[in-house]
Design a protein around this motif. Sequence first.
Motif, PDB file in Angstrom:
ATOM      1  N   SER A 132      46.631  70.652  48.269  1.00 35.71           N
ATOM      2  CA  SER A 132      46.713  72.166  48.300  1.00 35.71           C
ATOM      3  C   SER A 132      45.788  72.948  49.561  1.00 35.71           C
ATOM      4  N   GLY A 135      47.257  72.073  52.865  1.00 33.57           N
ATOM      5  CA  GLY A 135      48.266  72.876  53.064  1.00 33.57           C
ATOM      6  C   GLY A 135      48.204  74.271  53.551  1.00 33.57           C
ATOM      7  N   SER A 136      47.124  74.985  52.857  1.00 35.84           N
ATOM      8  CA  SER A 136      47.039  76.307  53.177  1.00 35.84           C
ATOM      9  C   SER A 136      46.354  76.352  54.479  1.00 35.84           C
ATOM     10  N   SER A 139      48.815  75.919  57.206  1.00 40.59           N
ATOM     11  CA  SER A 139      49.574  76.869  57.310  1.00 40.59           C
ATOM     12  C   SER A 139      49.014  78.220  57.996  1.00 40.59           C
ATOM     13  N   ASP A 149      44.656  81.401  50.666  1.00 45.25           N
ATOM     14  CA  ASP A 149      45.661  80.855  49.787  1.00 45.25           C
ATOM     15  C   ASP A 149      46.923  81.000  50.100  1.00 45.25           C
ATOM     16  N   THR A 151      49.740  79.085  50.127  1.00 44.48           N
ATOM     17  CA  THR A 151      50.876  78.445  49.238  1.00 44.48           C
ATOM     18  C   THR A 151      50.680  78.876  47.939  1.00 44.48           C
ATOM     19  N   TYR A 175      58.147  74.922  47.243  1.00 44.74           N
ATOM     20  CA  TYR A 175      57.047  75.831  47.442  1.00 44.74           C
ATOM     21  C   TYR A 175      56.584  76.352  48.831  1.00 44.74           C
ATOM     22  N   CYS A 176      57.299  75.894  49.785  1.00 46.99           N
ATOM     23  CA  CYS A 176      56.848  76.454  51.212  1.00 46.99           C
ATOM     24  C   CYS A 176      57.733  77.835  51.286  1.00 46.99           C
ATOM     25  N   GLN A 178      56.587  80.036  49.108  1.00 43.83           N
ATOM     26  CA  GLN A 178      55.598  80.959  49.112  1.00 43.83           C
ATOM     27  C   GLN A 178      54.937  81.376  50.761  1.00 43.83           C
ATOM     28  N   VAL A 179      54.767  80.102  51.557  1.00 43.98           N
ATOM     29  CA  VAL A 179      54.224  80.531  52.643  1.00 43.98           C
ATOM     30  C   VAL A 179      55.445  81.320  53.608  1.00 43.98           C
ATOM     31  N   ALA A 217      57.992  71.401  52.949  1.00 47.30           N
ATOM     32  CA  ALA A 217      57.067  72.545  53.393  1.00 47.30           C
ATOM     33  C   ALA A 217      56.464  72.054  54.751  1.00 47.30           C
ATOM     34  N   VAL A 221      57.024  74.603  58.089  1.00 49.46           N
ATOM     35  CA  VAL A 221      55.952  75.198  58.653  1.00 49.46           C
ATOM     36  C   VAL A 221      55.534  74.670  59.895  1.00 49.46           C
TER      37      VAL A 221
END
Length: 242
Positions: A132, A135-136, A139, A149, A151, A175-176, A178-179, A217, A221
Amino acid sequence: MIIPTYNEAENIQPIVARVRESVPDAHILVADDNSPDGTGKIADELSAEDDHVHVLHRKGKEGLGAAYLAGFRWGMDNGYGVLVEMDADGSHQPEELPRLLTALKGADLVLGSRWVPGGRIVNWPKSREFISRGGSLYSRVLLDVPIRDVTGGYRAFRKETLEGLGLDEVASAGYCFQVDLARRAVAAGFHVVEVPITFVERERGDSKMSRDILVEALWRVTAWGVGSRANKVLGRRPAKRR
């Protein structure tokens, strides 16, 4: 409050009760992807007993992004001025919702953040935290967005913000999603605020995270980041939506 569900029969009643207690004026939309465990039926029963609870029955499991997009459209079509994303499993604590709504008075989009001072996680293995956080960070750096944050999925939007994000162009399903919304909000010039939350790992039911979701994701991204940098080199600027 938009709460997407797929096989959340154990969680839907408790989370609805907690939302109703935390923000009594809030209306809740359960967007159920035809859960085989009967989540949709339980949601219908809750709706029959409470006029603040609504149910959107979808044909099948199409991903988190698709469920939220359907929920956004339902909310905007029905005249709601604020729309909130929340997980059904209790990881997003309804008791923190008033903090997000208060912050929205001075913002266009409020993100409940695990990675700002005051934010924390409970009962996560180190491997999940690494994914997590990584990933944040990936991104944030690749897309050049000033959000810690990126994601996270506990979010409060103004209706006008959603109208300015080009939702018809959003294709990400996992979930991407959200990005994608976060980068669109920043690119459109909206005022985005992060407030700390405590994220609690689910106690009942199974996580929807999978390898396919992570792969989607990563490549999306990466593609967005490469495309953005190419546009800068070529002197192209993204059009403002506001």
